[in-house]
Motif scaffolding. Structure first.
Motif, mmCIF file in Angstrom:
data_model
loop_
_atom_site.group_PDB
_atom_site.id
_atom_site.type_symbol
_atom_site.label_atom_id
_atom_site.label_comp_id
_atom_site.label_asym_id
_atom_site.label_seq_id
_atom_site.Cartn_x
_atom_site.Cartn_y
_atom_site.Cartn_z
ATOM 1 N N ILE A 72 47.555 22.657 28.891
ATOM 2 C CA ILE A 72 46.190 23.116 28.608
ATOM 3 C C ILE A 72 45.259 22.717 29.761
ATOM 4 O O ILE A 72 44.431 23.515 30.205
ATOM 5 N N ARG A 73 45.389 21.489 30.248
ATOM 6 C CA ARG A 73 44.577 21.049 31.397
ATOM 7 C C ARG A 73 44.843 21.918 32.639
ATOM 8 O O ARG A 73 43.929 22.297 33.348
ATOM 9 N N LEU A 74 46.101 22.210 32.884
ATOM 10 C CA LEU A 74 46.451 23.051 34.039
ATOM 11 C C LEU A 74 45.881 24.464 33.902
ATOM 12 O O LEU A 74 45.406 25.054 34.877
ATOM 13 N N ILE A 75 45.900 25.009 32.688
ATOM 14 C CA ILE A 75 45.322 26.343 32.461
ATOM 15 C C ILE A 75 43.810 26.309 32.684
ATOM 16 O O ILE A 75 43.243 27.221 33.285
ATOM 17 N N ILE A 76 43.148 25.238 32.232
ATOM 18 C CA ILE A 76 41.697 25.112 32.439
ATOM 19 C C ILE A 76 41.383 24.995 33.930
ATOM 20 O O ILE A 76 40.472 25.650 34.429
ATOM 21 N N LEU A 117 43.204 26.095 36.433
ATOM 22 C CA LEU A 117 43.478 27.399 37.026
ATOM 23 C C LEU A 117 42.339 28.381 36.753
ATOM 24 O O LEU A 117 41.903 29.099 37.656
ATOM 25 N N THR A 118 41.830 28.388 35.541
ATOM 26 C CA THR A 118 40.725 29.277 35.178
ATOM 27 C C THR A 118 39.471 28.947 35.992
ATOM 28 O O THR A 118 38.780 29.844 36.483
ATOM 29 N N VAL A 119 39.175 27.655 36.145
ATOM 30 C CA VAL A 119 38.010 27.232 36.927
ATOM 31 C C VAL A 119 38.178 27.649 38.395
ATOM 32 O O VAL A 119 37.238 28.159 39.016
ATOM 33 N N LEU A 120 39.356 27.450 38.947
ATOM 34 C CA LEU A 120 39.601 27.838 40.339
ATOM 35 C C LEU A 120 39.453 29.357 40.548
ATOM 36 O O LEU A 120 38.878 29.798 41.544
ATOM 37 N N ILE A 121 39.955 30.131 39.622
ATOM 38 C CA ILE A 121 39.806 31.590 39.718
ATOM 39 C C ILE A 121 38.331 31.978 39.633
ATOM 40 O O ILE A 121 37.852 32.812 40.409
ATOM 41 N N ALA A 122 37.598 31.344 38.713
ATOM 42 C CA ALA A 122 36.167 31.651 38.573
ATOM 43 C C ALA A 122 35.402 31.281 39.844
ATOM 44 O O ALA A 122 34.555 32.046 40.319
ATOM 45 N N VAL A 123 35.706 30.115 40.430
ATOM 46 C CA VAL A 123 35.040 29.699 41.665
ATOM 47 C C VAL A 123 35.362 30.672 42.802
ATOM 48 O O VAL A 123 34.478 31.043 43.587
ATOM 49 N N THR A 124 36.588 31.112 42.882
ATOM 50 C CA THR A 124 36.983 32.063 43.923
ATOM 51 C C THR A 124 36.236 33.386 43.767
ATOM 52 O O THR A 124 35.721 33.936 44.746
ATOM 53 N N ILE A 125 36.149 33.887 42.570
ATOM 54 C CA ILE A 125 35.444 35.150 42.330
ATOM 55 C C ILE A 125 33.950 35.007 42.632
ATOM 56 O O ILE A 125 33.363 35.870 43.297
ATOM 57 N N ILE A 126 33.348 33.929 42.199
ATOM 58 C CA ILE A 126 31.918 33.701 42.468
ATOM 59 C C ILE A 126 31.668 33.573 43.963
ATOM 60 O O ILE A 126 30.725 34.155 44.492
#
Length: 192
Positions: free
Chosen positions: A7-11, A13-22
């Protein structure tokens, strides 16, 4: 325990994807996809009857008259170099804008080492641009005199130093042909 770690790894990963898109949308892609690749192309080279190349106070004037190109109205021009010049003008393509980190340095070099090329048709200037090169790296840059933007240029599929042609002096543009005879028929040569 493994479930919490996943669950921590998924969170993360989600944060990293969001930062990349932003970051992508904030920083943008510098408009590289919207650059006109044909910015320096001049298709109508058959109508060009004069080309001036100026660099650091030295001017080379290529003009067409009496069915031949001449250099500074004195010498015959090399027809192969003229052909290469017009091939470059028809096929040159913008690869990308100069990187922001290099822009100031390249602008200063354009001011001191840049070559200004002007094309004329019947005495009327139809196109003008500047050329700069880095021979050691094989890179060529072009810019319009009225624009602040500098561009890295190339001929797609052709690896060569394009700016080198524009850096030639008057002797570089002269026709190297000394004798236009059949060497097999040559009997003797005498020089005084």
């Amino acid at each position: 325990m493994q479930r919490k770690k996943n669950i921590r790894l998924i969170i993360v990963l989600t944060v990293l994807i969001a930062v990349t898109i932003i970051t992508y949308f904030i920083q943008g892609n510098d408009g590289n996809s919207s650059i006109d690749k044909t910015l320096f192309v001049y298709e109508n080279t058959n109508e060009v009857d004069q080309v001036t190349i100026e660099s650091q106070g030295v001017k080379v004037d290529l003009s067409f008259g009496n069915n031949q190109w001449t250099v500074n109205e004195k010498y015959k021009a090399d027809p192969q170099r003229i052909s290469v010049l017009f091939a470059i003008l028809k096929q040159v393509s913008v690869r990308r804008k100069v990187a922001k980190s290099q822009k100031e340095q390249i602008t200063e070099r354009f001011a001191t080492q840049g070559v200004t090329v002007s094309l004329f048709e019947q005495g009327q200037k139809v196109k003008q641009f500047q050329v700069l090169g880095e021979e050691a790296k094989g890179l060529s840059y072009m810019a319009h005199a009225e624009s602040d933007e500098k561009y890295l240029v190339e001929i797609p599929g052709y690896k060569s130093y394009l700016a080198g042609l524009f850096e030639l002096d008057a002797n570089g543009w002269r026709n190297p042909l000394v004798f236009d005879i059949n060497w097999a028929n040559l009997v003797s040569v005498q020089a005084d």
